[in-house]
Enzyme design. Sequence first.
Site, PDB file in Angstrom:
ATOM      1  N   CYS A 139      26.689   4.099   4.690  1.00  0.00           N
ATOM      2  CA  CYS A 139      26.360   4.075   6.555  1.00  0.00           C
ATOM      3  C   CYS A 139      26.580   4.847   7.296  1.00  0.00           C
ATOM      4  O   CYS A 139      26.562   5.847   6.662  1.00  0.00           O
ATOM      5  CB  CYS A 139      28.058   3.227   7.198  1.00  0.00           C
ATOM      6  SG  CYS A 139      29.393   4.323   7.056  1.00  0.00           S
ATOM      7  N   ASP A 160      29.230   1.855  -0.433  1.00  0.00           N
ATOM      8  CA  ASP A 160      28.396   3.098  -0.232  1.00  0.00           C
ATOM      9  C   ASP A 160      29.045   3.027  -1.864  1.00  0.00           C
ATOM     10  O   ASP A 160      29.835   2.880  -2.620  1.00  0.00           O
ATOM     11  CB  ASP A 160      29.744   3.234   0.777  1.00  0.00           C
ATOM     12  CG  ASP A 160      31.486   2.390  -0.120  1.00  0.00           C
ATOM     13  OD1 ASP A 160      31.056   2.069  -0.961  1.00  0.00           O
ATOM     14  OD2 ASP A 160      31.647   2.469   1.186  1.00  0.00           O
ATOM     15  N   CYS A 211      29.811  -2.578  -3.111  1.00  0.00           N
ATOM     16  CA  CYS A 211      31.114  -2.710  -1.881  1.00  0.00           C
ATOM     17  C   CYS A 211      30.340  -1.494  -0.803  1.00  0.00           C
ATOM     18  O   CYS A 211      30.397  -1.302   0.558  1.00  0.00           O
ATOM     19  CB  CYS A 211      31.929  -1.059  -2.248  1.00  0.00           C
ATOM     20  SG  CYS A 211      32.644  -2.049  -4.200  1.00  0.00           S
ATOM     21  N   CYS A 227      34.880   5.377   4.633  1.00  0.00           N
ATOM     22  CA  CYS A 227      33.881   6.476   4.595  1.00  0.00           C
ATOM     23  C   CYS A 227      34.613   7.825   4.422  1.00  0.00           C
ATOM     24  O   CYS A 227      33.518   8.392   3.097  1.00  0.00           O
ATOM     25  CB  CYS A 227      33.128   6.791   5.544  1.00  0.00           C
ATOM     26  SG  CYS A 227      32.661   4.147   6.469  1.00  0.00           S
TER      27      CYS A 227
END
Lengths: 404, 139
Positions: B64, B39, B37, B107
């Site tokens: 990110c 992350d 994914c 996130c």
Amino acid sequence: MKSPIYLDNHATTRTDPRVLEAMLPYFTENFGNAASRNHEFGWTAEQGVEKARKQIASLIGANAKEIIFTSGATESDNLAIKGVAEMYAEKGNHIITAATEHKAVLDTCKKLEKHGYRVTYLPVQGDGLIDLQMLKEAITDKTILVSIMYANNEIGVVQPVAEIGKLCRERGVLFHSDAVQAIGKIPVDVNADNIDIASITAHKLYGPKGVGALYVRRRSPRVQLTAQMDGGGHERGMRSGTLNVPGIVGLGEACAIAQRELAQEMERTRALRDRLRARLEAGLDEVYVNGSMEHRLPGNLNISFAYVEGESLLMGINDVAVSSGSACTSATLEPSYVLKALGLGDDIAHSSIRFGIGRFNTQEEIDYVSDKLIDVVRKLRELSPLYEMFKEGIDLSTVQWAHD
Amino acid sequence: MAYSDKVLDHYNNPRNVGSLDRASSSVGTGMVGAPECGDVMKLQIQVNDATGIIEDAKFKTFGCGSAIASSSLATEWLKGKSVDEALQIKNTDIVNELSLPPVKIHCSVLAEDAIKAAISDYRKKQGSDVAVTAAQTVA
Ligand SMILES: Cc1ncc(COP(=O)(O)O)c(C=O)c1O
Ligand code: FES
């Protein structure tokens, strides 16, 4: 050294100053409409257009009459595929293309599927090349077109175009190639390569944006296309619309420069690319080149830095313009479909950076970028739980991840 | 994409990077996300068993810049809080503090999930039955 450094030459290129200079008079004194047959303004514009047609044809071994001007490669791809589909509908309804094509080809094919055409999307092998045997087997007596790009815009992989064309010729199927990334970068010859239709765009070879061309073979075989734009019947009736004279002159000049400088530019960009790769591999462990290194554009490097996510990498080199196959950099949050088509894990796609080295890059820039990238990757790996696990000897593919 | 100054600050100077002793009974570890994914966040807390106060927090994140900033910020906020107070941290607090744009909300959700997972792990080790459910905030 100027900042930011541009290493995204597959997205677009800077217009060469020599190209701009050739274009300028066609905005000012020579502003005529190339279709105006009864005065000097029209004639001068037409001369500019016809010179450009020759320059383009000469670069790819074609005849000037076989060049149709368009607004760019998206239009050229649409005109090629839809134009053949419509013109040859009575002969068949089957089109073959590949999974790694540009969206201008893939989405055009998807549109045709809605209108009753059947499309085969060939998978590619781990190195990004299509399997010729698979192509051979996919061709049926209903196949009217094979559309396979010359060189890929993400991984720079160059397809065995001449062999694809030969196979198509043997089976009486037309062959279109999106040659946008190849023309002006490596030798392209529509006869040696057995290409019937080829898409070209100026802005990838140091010309202006918004102008392109389609090569359409005139004999053995004579290719016919149904126009997708109706109007004044310009361009042998295949593409109506007043010609973008300054743009066309720029495309022509860009081709002439490319033809003169191709060999030395290939050598120069390849040396820079190989230097970049060597420095990155010397400075870091766990870096992987995506796609064939042997069959690749000289200026392309697509490389993954395992255990580091691409967007965070780009953030760390914010004075360098490159792109990443990471989902986090895309609006859809999907990683690059081209890298996925190579059978790479999504994690490797998320960690990828595409470098496009071009005419205006220098060794100083390459050295700066590689040093900086090595620093950033090291820093991000200190932050990476995956790198920590890798160093502890944990096989990440055996870990049960907590998906939501 | 333009990043907020706060995201850039956490990215350039991440706080509390590192790892705590996973095996310790006073350390809770949360690992959320998945490499495919794009992350993965690991967040750890060290709790004073007597007071229930989080004395240290560490993170490592693959993701990110916004994911890195979210987890870095989370460790800052966790330190000095009681476990119960820590459970009150919401992804929306992180979004507001870092001025995250809509595409980066997930996130922050990941950071909230990581906090919950770390506390849950700690409580399990302590033999407490108070289950902590990861919030299913819609990104
Ligand atoms: C392989 C390929 N085909 C087509 C296009 C579209 O070209 P244009 O921008 O001229 O429409 C591009 C560039 O984006 C490309 O790389
Ligand atoms: S981790 Fe992918 S957008 Fe933040």
